[in-house]
Scaffold this motif. Structure first.
Motif, PDB file in Angstrom:
ATOM      1  N   LEU A 211      -2.685  -7.100  -7.765  1.00 55.91           N
ATOM      2  CA  LEU A 211      -3.908  -6.302  -7.804  1.00 55.91           C
ATOM      3  C   LEU A 211      -3.654  -4.853  -8.219  1.00 55.91           C
ATOM      4  N   LYS A 212      -2.374  -4.508  -8.430  1.00 53.50           N
ATOM      5  CA  LYS A 212      -1.972  -3.134  -8.776  1.00 53.50           C
ATOM      6  C   LYS A 212      -2.553  -2.129  -7.784  1.00 53.50           C
ATOM      7  N   GLN A 213      -2.331  -2.424  -6.497  1.00 53.24           N
ATOM      8  CA  GLN A 213      -2.851  -1.554  -5.434  1.00 53.24           C
ATOM      9  C   GLN A 213      -1.731  -0.690  -4.840  1.00 53.24           C
ATOM     10  N   ALA A 218      -4.289  -1.131  -0.365  1.00 53.26           N
ATOM     11  CA  ALA A 218      -4.081  -2.540   0.014  1.00 53.26           C
ATOM     12  C   ALA A 218      -4.747  -2.868   1.349  1.00 53.26           C
ATOM     13  N   ASP A 219      -5.104  -4.152   1.539  1.00 55.16           N
ATOM     14  CA  ASP A 219      -5.737  -4.530   2.813  1.00 55.16           C
ATOM     15  C   ASP A 219      -4.699  -4.877   3.894  1.00 55.16           C
ATOM     16  N   GLN A 224      -5.897 -13.643   3.791  1.00 52.24           N
ATOM     17  CA  GLN A 224      -7.320 -13.326   3.617  1.00 52.24           C
ATOM     18  C   GLN A 224      -7.920 -14.382   2.687  1.00 52.24           C
ATOM     19  N   GLY A 225      -9.059 -14.981   3.073  1.00 52.79           N
ATOM     20  CA  GLY A 225      -9.678 -16.028   2.267  1.00 52.79           C
ATOM     21  C   GLY A 225      -9.395 -17.428   2.781  1.00 52.79           C
ATOM     22  N   ALA A 235      -8.597 -12.695   8.451  1.00 46.84           N
ATOM     23  CA  ALA A 235      -7.349 -13.267   7.928  1.00 46.84           C
ATOM     24  C   ALA A 235      -6.547 -13.807   9.099  1.00 46.84           C
ATOM     25  N   LEU A 236      -5.341 -14.330   8.804  1.00 46.13           N
ATOM     26  CA  LEU A 236      -4.494 -14.877   9.869  1.00 46.13           C
ATOM     27  C   LEU A 236      -3.703 -13.795  10.589  1.00 46.13           C
ATOM     28  N   ARG A 237      -3.335 -12.755   9.838  1.00 46.84           N
ATOM     29  CA  ARG A 237      -2.572 -11.655  10.441  1.00 46.84           C
ATOM     30  C   ARG A 237      -2.946 -10.348   9.756  1.00 46.84           C
ATOM     31  N   SER A 238      -2.711  -9.245  10.464  1.00 48.20           N
ATOM     32  CA  SER A 238      -2.891  -7.923   9.876  1.00 48.20           C
ATOM     33  C   SER A 238      -1.632  -7.103  10.091  1.00 48.20           C
TER      34      SER A 238
END
Lengths: 377, 100
Positions: A211-213, A218-219, A224-225, A235-238
């Motif tokens: 994503l070139k972040q 970045a999240d 995610q998804g 999401a599953l983890r952060s």
């Protein structure tokens, strides 16, 4: 390991079954073990054959992706449905596995100069549509395996989408392969949680690279998804805020700690490898934010150097902290912004560079009390 | 007879636990589970079928208790055997839907 198991196959299965039923207790137990080993070998043999023959031929040939369809069975790898250079197919899971493993290869090659998982052009095998209702993905030591989530349940009951949908999950699985060929961290306790964290770190970097972040954009989420709209969670983890990824009536609450004071001692999940990984995950996040820019450039390079040159199979969190700090010094200079960012990252999760490990404290205390003998056996 | 199913590990690390008393099941379902246990030769299986940890795969512990015996088997996706798999599949469907 496989050779040892193959020896069991010399006796034909019917004979083993006969012994298992009629032999002495010791014979029965031995025959039973042999039957099981043979069954395990039969289910693994196809994978081994598929992997061993072309492996030499493609080494040093660059990116070599093979995607297989397991057709909802447990037989790996399944039927070859797309190989390197072939056009996209109509099945999104196949294309996601292909594209995701390609981006993962590209990150490792372009940024860290690594030619595939083994740094010797190892081909990248992925199987999609593994089993029915398989809400999971794994690296079996030789290939990636992806389930379709809850595709077999009625839509209102589904919690998980197919596991190829999140590119960081693909990067995570492939990184287990890199770790296997590099530090080969034990998959248990702190080394296991470190193994998991390294997969999350580079999985997230694959997504950020695609994503070139920058670190700030970045999240920092893992998976995610993957959740359907039926789940209360993102999401599953952060990595940014461990323990906050989901809080759902069916799934419960994200159990990840983000600090050593909340370290979870458990025998399940190989000693909580998917739980305590939140601690080194957050250290990497803080390091990346403090350095700024693209996280793969500097923080990622520090972690990569540590993984491939410094960590061993028994390394724990304290070792990872000390060794990333040393790697940052070697790459960017002593007391550099980058090295101080690493120090601050680990401090944020309660680990001080050069500090004593928890195990060290425990052992030291026992020694002082004259109880070192308790550690043996 | 009581059967317990405990799944742990996996990418998410989420536990999934479930147990069922065969006496409380409709006859046909109890017969199915009995047949799957026999097919797996469950009481003669070793306690631990896992020879090496595989990153992110599920681990399962299956415990079967009767009036006369009790046996517990640990297995994973990659160490699963063909005779045992149908039992695990059946128990998984019950566990995920919470239906006994």
């Amino acid at each position: 390991m496989f050779t040892q198991r193959m020896v069991y196959c010399i006796l034909p299965p019917y004979l083993l079954r006969e012994i298992a039923q009629r032999g002495s207790p010791a014979q029965r137990a031995s025959a039973q073990r042999a039957i099981i080993a043979a069954e395990q070998v039969r289910s693994q043999r196809r994978t081994i054959q598929a992997n061993s023959a072309p492996m030499e031929a493609v080494s040093a040939a660059g990116k070599q992706r093979y995607v297989y369809d397991a057709k909802q069975s447990s037989v790996l790898p399944g039927i070859l449905v797309r190989k390197e250079g072939a056009p996209a197919v109509s099945d999104p899971a196949v294309n996601e596995a292909y594209d995701g493993s390609g981006t993962t290869y590209d990150l490792y090659y372009a940024i860290y100069g690594r030619n595939s998982l083994d740094n010797n052009g190892l081909k990248l095998d992925s199987s999609v549509h593994y089993q029915k209702g398989y809400d999971n993905a794994f690296w079996d030591g030789q290939q990636m395996v992806y389930g379709d989530g809850d595709e077999d349940l009625p839509a209102p009951e589904r919690l998980f989408n197919r596991f190829t949908i999140a590119i960081d999950v693909i990067g995570h699985e492939l990184t287990h392969g890199v770790t296997q060929f590099a530090a080969n961290l034990d998959y248990s306790g702190q080394p296991g949680a470190l193994n998991e964290s390294i997969s999350d770190v580079f999985g997230s970097l694959v997504k950020q690279y695609q994503l070139k972040q920058t670190a700030g954009q970045a999240d920092w989420l893992i998976g995610q998804g993957l959740f359907t709209s039926n789940v209360k969670g993102v999401a599953l983890r952060s990595m940014k805020a461990p323990g906050t990824a989901y809080d759902d009536p069916v799934l419960g609450k994200d159990p990840q700690p983000g600090n050593m004071k909340d370290y979870v001692n458990t025998v399940e999940d190989n000693g909580g490898v998917h739980i305590n990984s939140g601690i080194p995950n957050h250290a990497f996040y803080v390091t990346s934010i403090n350095i700024g820019g693209y996280a793969w450039d500097k923080a990622g390079l520090i972690w990569y150097k540590t993984l491939t040159e410094k960590l061993g199979n028994q390394s724990n969190f304290q070792n990872a902290a000390d060794l990333t700090y040393a790697a940052a010094g070697e790459l960017f200079g002593t007391n550099s912004l980058e090295q101080n960012a690493v120090k601050a990252g680990w401090a944020e999760v309660g680990i001080i560079i050069g500090g004593q490990t928890q195990e060290g404290c425990f052992k030291a205390t026992l020694r002082k009390l004259g109880l070192s003998g308790l550690l043996k056996g | 007879m009581r059967i317990s199913y405990e799944r742990s590990g996996g990418f998410m690390g989420r536990k999934l636990n479930f147990s069922v008393d065969l006496e409380e099941l409709p006859n046909d379902q109890a017969e199915t589970l009995n047949r799957l246990l026999q097919q797996a030769d469950f009481f003669n299986l070793p306690k631990d079928l896992i020879s090496r940890p595989v990153p992110d795969e599920f681990n399962y512990i299956i415990t079967v208790e009767t009036a006369t015996q009790s046996h517990r088997v640990r297995v994973s996706d990659s160490s699963m055997t063909d005779p045992l798999r149908p039992l695990l599949d059946d128990l998984f469907q019950r566990a995920r839907t919470g239906k006994g």
